[in-house]
Every structure is written in structure tokens, then in C-alpha cells.
Design an enzyme around this catalytic site. Structure first.
Site, PDB file in Angstrom:
ATOM      1  N   ASN A  56      58.911  58.354  81.244  1.00 39.52           N
ATOM      2  CA  ASN A  56      60.197  58.099  80.596  1.00 39.52           C
ATOM      3  C   ASN A  56      59.995  58.125  79.090  1.00 39.52           C
ATOM      4  O   ASN A  56      58.949  57.693  78.590  1.00 39.52           O
ATOM      5  CB  ASN A  56      60.745  56.724  80.987  1.00 39.52           C
ATOM      6  CG  ASN A  56      61.317  56.693  82.381  1.00 39.52           C
ATOM      7  OD1 ASN A  56      61.627  57.714  82.966  1.00 39.52           O
ATOM      8  ND2 ASN A  56      61.461  55.493  82.919  1.00 39.52           N
ATOM      9  N   ARG A  95      60.825  59.470  88.150  1.00 39.57           N
ATOM     10  CA  ARG A  95      59.369  59.655  87.995  1.00 39.57           C
ATOM     11  C   ARG A  95      58.665  59.620  89.345  1.00 39.57           C
ATOM     12  O   ARG A  95      57.831  60.474  89.636  1.00 39.57           O
ATOM     13  CB  ARG A  95      58.788  58.588  87.063  1.00 39.57           C
ATOM     14  CG  ARG A  95      59.226  58.759  85.622  1.00 39.57           C
ATOM     15  CD  ARG A  95      58.742  57.620  84.751  1.00 39.57           C
ATOM     16  NE  ARG A  95      59.299  56.366  85.254  1.00 39.57           N
ATOM     17  CZ  ARG A  95      58.820  55.159  84.985  1.00 39.57           C
ATOM     18  NH1 ARG A  95      57.757  55.022  84.209  1.00 39.57           N
ATOM     19  NH2 ARG A  95      59.388  54.081  85.476  1.00 39.57           N
TER      20      ARG A  95
END
Length: 91
Positions: free
Chosen positions: A38, A20
Site C-alpha cells: 500500500n 495485497r
């Protein structure tokens, strides 16, 4: 300069490897807007908006991800732009 939007989902070893954070950094470097998060199934999902060439470049990057990631599959769905602002990590 056509503005496009893609919704993507990345599978493989993509959580716990800085995916990320790296996606946010790369997206900002390319001047893109969007978000990344996520998912409970171990995948990573997100949205990219921006110039078509830059979005295409970012999709290429998503197939590799950061050094510790092992991407096994990338799903990309083209959508109508919604005017995302900034690039953030959500969830």
C-alpha cells in the site's frame, strides 16, 4: 519462455479490500515472483516477474482485483528482470 518484469500502480478503492493479500495469492497461483504494498496516497504498487504470458494474465487480473475493490486506473511499466524470489507483501 521469456522472463519479464513489470512495475505497476493501481488506483481506486484498492486499500482495505484485501487487495495485497489477493494479489499475493493470484501471483503465487500463476507461479510469479514479486511484491505488493500500500502507498500513502491510497494506491497499491508492486512488481511482477515471471513468464511473459503469466505476467500478462496477472495484469489482466489487476484491472479487476478482489471482489470489493473498484479499480479506476492501472499503470504498468516494463523493466529489466532483477531476479525476484517469492511473492511477498511489503510495507
Amino acid at each position: 519462455m521469456a522472463i519479464v518484469r513489470v512495475h505497476y500502480k493501481i488506483y481506486g478503492r484498492v486499500q482495505g479490500v484485501g487487495f495485497r493479500w489477493s494479489t499475493q495469492r493470484e501471483g503465487r497461483k500463476l507461479g510469479l515472483n514479486g511484491w505488493v504494498r500500500n502507498l500513502p496516497d491510497g494506491s497499491v504498487e508492486g512488481v511482477l516477474e515471471g513468464d511473459e504470458e503469466r505476467v500478462e494474465a496477472m495484469i489482466g487480473w489487476l484491472h479487476q482485483g478482489p471482489p470489493l475493490a473498484r479499480v479506476t486506473r492501472v499503470e504498468v511499466k516494463w523493466e529489466q528482470p532483477k531476479g525476484e524470489k517469492g511473492f511477498r507483501i511489503v510495507g
